[in-house]
Design a protein around this motif. Sequence first.
Motif, PDB file in Angstrom:
ATOM      1  N   CYS A  19       0.826  -1.214   0.000  1.00  0.00           N
ATOM      2  CA  CYS A  19       0.000   0.000   0.000  1.00  0.00           C
ATOM      3  C   CYS A  19       0.858   1.261   0.000  1.00  0.00           C
ATOM      4  CB  CYS A  19      -0.901   0.023   1.227  1.00  0.00           C
ATOM      5  SG  CYS A  19      -2.128  -1.285   1.229  1.00  0.00           S
ATOM      6  N   TRP A  21       3.181   2.254  -1.724  1.00  0.00           N
ATOM      7  CA  TRP A  21       3.483   2.812  -3.038  1.00  0.00           C
ATOM      8  C   TRP A  21       2.296   3.563  -3.628  1.00  0.00           C
ATOM      9  CZ3 TRP A  21       8.323   3.011  -4.673  1.00  0.00           C
ATOM     10  CH2 TRP A  21       9.238   2.162  -4.059  1.00  0.00           C
ATOM     11  N   PHE A  22       1.099   3.296  -3.116  1.00  0.00           N
ATOM     12  CA  PHE A  22      -0.094   3.869  -3.703  1.00  0.00           C
ATOM     13  C   PHE A  22      -0.786   4.878  -2.790  1.00  0.00           C
ATOM     14  CE2 PHE A  22       0.406  -0.411  -5.506  1.00  0.00           C
ATOM     15  CZ  PHE A  22       0.700  -0.038  -6.809  1.00  0.00           C
ATOM     16  N   GLU A  23      -0.261   5.097  -1.601  1.00  0.00           N
ATOM     17  CA  GLU A  23      -0.884   6.027  -0.667  1.00  0.00           C
ATOM     18  C   GLU A  23      -0.868   7.438  -1.229  1.00  0.00           C
ATOM     19  OE1 GLU A  23       1.077   5.987   3.098  1.00  0.00           O
ATOM     20  OE2 GLU A  23       0.295   4.035   3.626  1.00  0.00           O
ATOM     21  N   GLU A  24      -1.975   8.100  -1.043  1.00  0.00           N
ATOM     22  CA  GLU A  24      -2.037   9.512  -1.385  1.00  0.00           C
ATOM     23  C   GLU A  24      -1.724  10.303  -0.133  1.00  0.00           C
ATOM     24  OE1 GLU A  24      -5.222  11.092  -3.781  1.00  0.00           O
ATOM     25  OE2 GLU A  24      -5.888   9.042  -4.160  1.00  0.00           O
ATOM     26  N   SER A  25      -1.231  11.498  -0.318  1.00  0.00           N
ATOM     27  CA  SER A  25      -0.984  12.374   0.818  1.00  0.00           C
ATOM     28  C   SER A  25      -0.866  13.798   0.312  1.00  0.00           C
ATOM     29  CB  SER A  25       0.297  11.978   1.565  1.00  0.00           C
ATOM     30  OG  SER A  25       1.430  12.210   0.759  1.00  0.00           O
ATOM     31  N   GLU A  26      -0.971  14.712   1.245  1.00  0.00           N
ATOM     32  CA  GLU A  26      -0.815  16.128   0.932  1.00  0.00           C
ATOM     33  C   GLU A  26      -0.319  16.811   2.197  1.00  0.00           C
ATOM     34  OE1 GLU A  26      -4.092  19.403   0.778  1.00  0.00           O
ATOM     35  OE2 GLU A  26      -3.998  18.447  -1.198  1.00  0.00           O
ATOM     36  N   TRP A  38      -2.167  15.331   5.435  1.00  0.00           N
ATOM     37  CA  TRP A  38      -2.810  14.038   5.643  1.00  0.00           C
ATOM     38  C   TRP A  38      -2.088  12.963   4.847  1.00  0.00           C
ATOM     39  CZ3 TRP A  38      -4.742  11.989   1.100  1.00  0.00           C
ATOM     40  CH2 TRP A  38      -5.021  12.894   0.060  1.00  0.00           C
ATOM     41  N   ASN A  39      -2.247  11.741   5.319  1.00  0.00           N
ATOM     42  CA  ASN A  39      -1.792  10.541   4.624  1.00  0.00           C
ATOM     43  C   ASN A  39      -2.995   9.611   4.496  1.00  0.00           C
ATOM     44  OD1 ASN A  39       0.931  11.285   4.482  1.00  0.00           O
ATOM     45  ND2 ASN A  39       1.313  10.493   6.528  1.00  0.00           N
ATOM     46  N   ASP A  40      -3.047   8.844   3.459  1.00  0.00           N
ATOM     47  CA  ASP A  40      -4.109   7.869   3.194  1.00  0.00           C
ATOM     48  C   ASP A  40      -5.443   8.517   2.837  1.00  0.00           C
ATOM     49  OD1 ASP A  40      -2.375   5.748   3.775  1.00  0.00           O
ATOM     50  OD2 ASP A  40      -2.949   5.729   5.874  1.00  0.00           O
ATOM     51  N   GLU A  42      -7.995  12.123   3.143  1.00  0.00           N
ATOM     52  CA  GLU A  42      -8.069  13.558   3.421  1.00  0.00           C
ATOM     53  C   GLU A  42      -8.696  13.827   4.791  1.00  0.00           C
ATOM     54  OE1 GLU A  42     -10.060  17.575   1.532  1.00  0.00           O
ATOM     55  OE2 GLU A  42      -9.938  15.781   0.293  1.00  0.00           O
ATOM     56  N   ARG A  45      -6.557  14.885   7.907  1.00  0.00           N
ATOM     57  CA  ARG A  45      -5.783  16.128   7.922  1.00  0.00           C
ATOM     58  C   ARG A  45      -5.584  16.576   9.370  1.00  0.00           C
ATOM     59  NH1 ARG A  45      -5.170  19.279   3.735  1.00  0.00           N
ATOM     60  NH2 ARG A  45      -7.169  18.713   2.845  1.00  0.00           N
TER      61      ARG A  45
END
Length: 139
Positions: A19, A21-26, A38-40, A42, A45
């Motif tokens: 997972c 490699w595919f986690e989104e975050s900002e 945030w990770n995983d 939104e 946050r």
Amino acid sequence: MKKTNLFLTIIFAFLNYSCAWFEESEHQKIIGDYEVGWNDLESNRSIHKLIKNCDGCSEVIIENYVYAVGHNEKYIIAKQIQNFNGETRYFIIDIKKNKISSQKGIFGPLSETEFEKTRKELQIESLKFDLNFSQKPKS
């Protein structure tokens, strides 16, 4: 040769199903060692304080869901909405006091009335929320 193929198959499977490699975050810097992000999801946050001498390490200062942040050189202000009851809570971080310990220099959670009173006492009434996010995060 068979050992090499087995090793490559295991590595490929790990990379393909991991997972991480595919986690989104900002993440967005607020000031100094502080960031909002945030990770995983939104809806995770929160405000983090980066840990010195540890690449990529941080400590959560204000938990999710943070949807508005403001700051100056001395203070960070934040709005947090609780996912379970939808109540907005407010926080003020005294950057100088919080520098020594992440558990010090934090006012909150505060109601809106308590927040406005504390802002007046600290003489930061003019401090605005300049980082604003959706009050209803994508899950």
